[in-house]
Design a protein around this motif. Sequence first.
Motif, mmCIF file in Angstrom:
data_model
loop_
_atom_site.group_PDB
_atom_site.id
_atom_site.type_symbol
_atom_site.label_atom_id
_atom_site.label_comp_id
_atom_site.label_asym_id
_atom_site.label_seq_id
_atom_site.Cartn_x
_atom_site.Cartn_y
_atom_site.Cartn_z
ATOM 1 N N ARG A 65 0.837 -1.211 0.000
ATOM 2 C CA ARG A 65 0.000 0.000 0.000
ATOM 3 C C ARG A 65 0.870 1.259 0.000
ATOM 4 N NH1 ARG A 65 -4.648 1.268 4.531
ATOM 5 N NH2 ARG A 65 -5.612 3.055 3.476
ATOM 6 N N ILE A 66 1.935 1.237 0.799
ATOM 7 C CA ILE A 66 2.872 2.367 0.834
ATOM 8 C C ILE A 66 3.478 2.592 -0.549
ATOM 9 C CG2 ILE A 66 5.097 3.165 1.749
ATOM 10 C CD1 ILE A 66 4.363 1.662 4.357
ATOM 11 N N LYS A 67 3.919 1.513 -1.167
ATOM 12 C CA LYS A 67 4.526 1.596 -2.504
ATOM 13 C C LYS A 67 3.555 2.194 -3.510
ATOM 14 C CE LYS A 67 7.009 -1.286 -5.834
ATOM 15 N NZ LYS A 67 6.349 -1.913 -6.929
ATOM 16 N N LEU A 227 11.894 -1.677 18.644
ATOM 17 C CA LEU A 227 11.102 -2.152 17.521
ATOM 18 C C LEU A 227 9.648 -2.371 17.914
ATOM 19 C CD1 LEU A 227 13.592 -4.889 16.240
ATOM 20 C CD2 LEU A 227 13.588 -2.447 15.714
ATOM 21 N N ASP A 228 8.759 -2.078 16.975
ATOM 22 C CA ASP A 228 7.358 -2.465 17.074
ATOM 23 C C ASP A 228 7.102 -3.405 15.899
ATOM 24 O OD1 ASP A 228 4.548 -2.646 16.799
ATOM 25 O OD2 ASP A 228 4.275 -0.742 17.847
ATOM 26 N N HIS A 229 7.179 -4.703 16.171
ATOM 27 C CA HIS A 229 7.114 -5.689 15.098
ATOM 28 C C HIS A 229 5.749 -5.719 14.428
ATOM 29 C CE1 HIS A 229 11.093 -7.503 15.592
ATOM 30 N NE2 HIS A 229 10.939 -7.340 16.894
ATOM 31 N N ARG A 230 4.685 -5.537 15.195
ATOM 32 C CA ARG A 230 3.353 -5.587 14.594
ATOM 33 C C ARG A 230 3.180 -4.492 13.548
ATOM 34 N NH1 ARG A 230 -1.675 -3.507 17.926
ATOM 35 N NH2 ARG A 230 -0.696 -1.568 17.222
ATOM 36 N N ASP A 231 3.566 -3.264 13.906
ATOM 37 C CA ASP A 231 3.356 -2.114 13.026
ATOM 38 C C ASP A 231 4.564 -1.809 12.137
ATOM 39 O OD1 ASP A 231 0.834 -1.835 14.063
ATOM 40 O OD2 ASP A 231 1.381 -0.265 15.489
ATOM 41 N N GLN A 232 5.640 -2.625 12.277
ATOM 42 C CA GLN A 232 6.840 -2.438 11.464
ATOM 43 C C GLN A 232 7.419 -1.023 11.615
ATOM 44 O OE1 GLN A 232 8.423 -5.047 8.986
ATOM 45 N NE2 GLN A 232 7.657 -5.792 10.931
ATOM 46 N N GLU A 233 7.463 -0.564 12.862
ATOM 47 C CA GLU A 233 8.083 0.720 13.202
ATOM 48 C C GLU A 233 9.402 0.437 13.917
ATOM 49 O OE1 GLU A 233 6.836 3.578 12.289
ATOM 50 O OE2 GLU A 233 4.646 3.601 12.456
ATOM 51 N N ALA A 234 10.395 1.292 13.679
ATOM 52 C CA ALA A 234 11.715 1.035 14.262
ATOM 53 C C ALA A 234 12.437 2.331 14.595
ATOM 54 C CB ALA A 234 12.555 0.195 13.306
ATOM 55 N N PHE A 235 13.215 2.280 15.683
ATOM 56 C CA PHE A 235 14.098 3.380 16.076
ATOM 57 C C PHE A 235 15.344 2.741 16.679
ATOM 58 C CE2 PHE A 235 15.521 7.009 18.673
ATOM 59 C CZ PHE A 235 15.432 8.013 17.725
ATOM 60 N N TYR A 236 16.514 3.346 16.428
ATOM 61 C CA TYR A 236 17.776 2.742 16.825
ATOM 62 C C TYR A 236 18.663 3.754 17.555
ATOM 63 C CZ TYR A 236 16.342 -0.444 13.048
ATOM 64 O OH TYR A 236 15.641 -1.293 12.236
ATOM 65 N N VAL A 448 0.561 6.743 9.288
ATOM 66 C CA VAL A 448 -0.852 7.069 9.080
ATOM 67 C C VAL A 448 -1.674 5.802 8.856
ATOM 68 C CG1 VAL A 448 -2.493 8.266 7.577
ATOM 69 C CG2 VAL A 448 -0.368 9.398 8.238
ATOM 70 N N ILE A 449 -1.147 4.869 8.089
ATOM 71 C CA ILE A 449 -1.858 3.600 7.870
ATOM 72 C C ILE A 449 -2.020 2.851 9.189
ATOM 73 C CG2 ILE A 449 -1.659 1.299 6.831
ATOM 74 C CD1 ILE A 449 -0.390 2.644 4.385
ATOM 75 N N ASN A 450 -0.966 2.831 10.003
ATOM 76 C CA ASN A 450 -1.060 2.150 11.296
ATOM 77 C C ASN A 450 -2.082 2.818 12.201
ATOM 78 O OD1 ASN A 450 0.832 0.163 10.680
ATOM 79 N ND2 ASN A 450 2.557 1.376 11.421
ATOM 80 N N ILE A 451 -2.153 4.140 12.162
ATOM 81 C CA ILE A 451 -3.153 4.853 12.967
ATOM 82 C C ILE A 451 -4.554 4.540 12.452
ATOM 83 C CG2 ILE A 451 -4.040 7.160 13.522
ATOM 84 C CD1 ILE A 451 -1.123 8.121 13.637
ATOM 85 N N GLN A 452 -4.707 4.482 11.143
ATOM 86 C CA GLN A 452 -6.005 4.111 10.575
ATOM 87 C C GLN A 452 -6.460 2.749 11.106
ATOM 88 O OE1 GLN A 452 -6.029 2.329 6.757
ATOM 89 N NE2 GLN A 452 -7.833 3.436 6.029
ATOM 90 N N ILE A 495 -2.197 12.913 1.323
ATOM 91 C CA ILE A 495 -2.095 11.486 1.663
ATOM 92 C C ILE A 495 -3.003 11.147 2.845
ATOM 93 C CG2 ILE A 495 -0.539 9.745 2.648
ATOM 94 C CD1 ILE A 495 1.706 11.017 0.930
ATOM 95 N N MET A 496 -2.980 12.002 3.856
ATOM 96 C CA MET A 496 -3.783 11.753 5.053
ATOM 97 C C MET A 496 -5.282 11.786 4.724
ATOM 98 S SD MET A 496 -3.059 13.430 8.755
ATOM 99 C CE MET A 496 -3.685 12.699 10.270
ATOM 100 N N ARG A 497 -5.709 12.748 3.914
ATOM 101 C CA ARG A 497 -7.117 12.815 3.507
ATOM 102 C C ARG A 497 -7.524 11.539 2.782
ATOM 103 N NH1 ARG A 497 -10.087 17.787 3.185
ATOM 104 N NH2 ARG A 497 -11.316 16.758 1.571
ATOM 105 N N ASP A 498 -6.640 11.040 1.923
ATOM 106 C CA ASP A 498 -6.956 9.847 1.137
ATOM 107 C C ASP A 498 -7.061 8.605 2.027
ATOM 108 O OD1 ASP A 498 -7.154 8.413 -1.506
ATOM 109 O OD2 ASP A 498 -5.343 7.469 -0.731
ATOM 110 N N ILE A 499 -6.127 8.437 2.941
ATOM 111 C CA ILE A 499 -6.115 7.235 3.777
ATOM 112 C C ILE A 499 -7.293 7.202 4.746
ATOM 113 C CG2 ILE A 499 -4.830 6.068 5.636
ATOM 114 C CD1 ILE A 499 -2.250 6.833 4.169
ATOM 115 N N PHE A 500 -7.697 8.367 5.258
ATOM 116 C CA PHE A 500 -8.759 8.403 6.267
ATOM 117 C C PHE A 500 -10.150 8.660 5.687
ATOM 118 C CE2 PHE A 500 -5.212 9.613 9.271
ATOM 119 C CZ PHE A 500 -5.296 8.458 10.030
#
Length: 541
Positions: A65-67, A227-236, A448-452, A495-500
Amino acid sequence: MQTPSLFFWIRHTMPSSVTICKILLFLMLVLTAYIIFMASENFSKSSCPETPLKTITEPTETDLRIKKIIEQVDRQIPHRPFSHVNTTTSATHSVTKIINPKTTYCRGDQLDILLEVRDYLEHRKQYGGDFLRARISSPKLMTGASGQITDFNNGTYHVSFTLFWAGKVSVSLLLIHPSEGASALWRARNRGYDKVIFTGQFANGTSQVFSECGLVLNTSAELCQYLDHRDQEAFYCVKPQRVSCDALTHMKTRSSGVSYLSIKEKNLLRKSNVGIEIMRGFEPITVSQCNNVETMREKCQIGMKSPIPSGYSLQGKWNPAFCKLTQLSNVDVINDCLKGKLIYLMGDSTLRQWMDYFSKFVKTLKYFDHHGSGAFKKYILLDPERHIHMQWKKHGPPFVTNKLYSFKNNEYITREIDRVAGDRNTAIVITLGQHFRLFPVDIFIRRVINIQKAIRRLLLRSPDTKVILKAENIRELHNEAEQVGDFHGYIQYLIMRDIFQDLNVGIIDAWDMTIAYDSRILHPPNNVIENQINMFLNYIC
């Protein structure tokens, strides 16, 4: 001659079963050591990611979806390198004309303008992609509204305004960036994650240790991975020596000075070339009332679709184009509205402004000391007598500021939403965008997709919970276009208007509102905040 197998050799040459056991044990130890060595090699390779966390399997539905979204945006932006500024869009040489001009304009009419963009050599351009901003206003009436721009992708644009009020109306059409500048900004944005340097503070006994952090770190050093594996978010963060990854307490950021623009592109985007008026000399038009009767509209409610433009300001008050807004300016009325409410504000400091406004205007709401420190701590307002609880909490990384802020209770908005039980007296307001402008757009889209998805989960378990999305607002025109310019914000806004678009939520279109108010500042003035809050109160009461 065939070489005897290992087991043949053991069977015919080893006289003792004890010796056989020793050999087998030795082979097992060798095999185990080899497995550990290969695993450590793989870990060292994965500990210096050059892109955000990805799954090692096939692309997920979110990845695809991101792609797709990025490809859709990419198709709208012409990739046109330029050899000289003379071949780029010139506001001075571009031509406008009114389509089907009228002798008399009435309130509610459309004003349509055709724009033909030309370069500095007065040649008509053959492609679109210019970043424009359209606005009508009547300064004496403290009135304004945005216009809708349609790009025909051939050098012409249709600019449409709804004449919401009667009076002398001025028209503005700004060339924020020529298409060549917009193309350069889009390319530069998605080149890398290194425009911002994150510095993490780790506790080490009674002292502190600082280490480099980020969404992506190109290093062979050992990393702390958050890491947040469910939402595929990462910080190092680069792991400090002899300090646990769990000891990360604070964070701050600074600019790295990295730029992906060429010298020519930087010159094209310098302050003197940003926000140039195209319609200089255009005389205001006179709009008459014409005995038009205003159409009765429904009260503003969750789930209503917000058009573009979403409304207009009149005498400083916001008037939505799609619903009826009641002006809730009396403290007693606001207290009655908020009575028994549990309100979560999630996002950046443009939403924290709401807390400041409520605390000053509604005197019975008092700050509760949550034992935090700094401007970005968790804020809580309470009114025990009326059972009102309101809180603001910053969104998860990236959060960009040179001020040190706590990382101890750092959470992504999705996880915050998952913890909300929800009911008819619970409201959530979410805003996102300003801190994401400095990074490749895939980070924003994923969030935004994860928040949706989190909102969908919330509304499944508690459909009466009220969710309101506040779009990001415009900001200073001449402030670091490559880093935080409004072109990046506008892409995120669309993008935000479209996703929500298919969610049962309320929309506060702060982008449209701040254009109408001509509020070119990161933190809008109090009159804009007041009108945002008034719309929020209409949604929940």
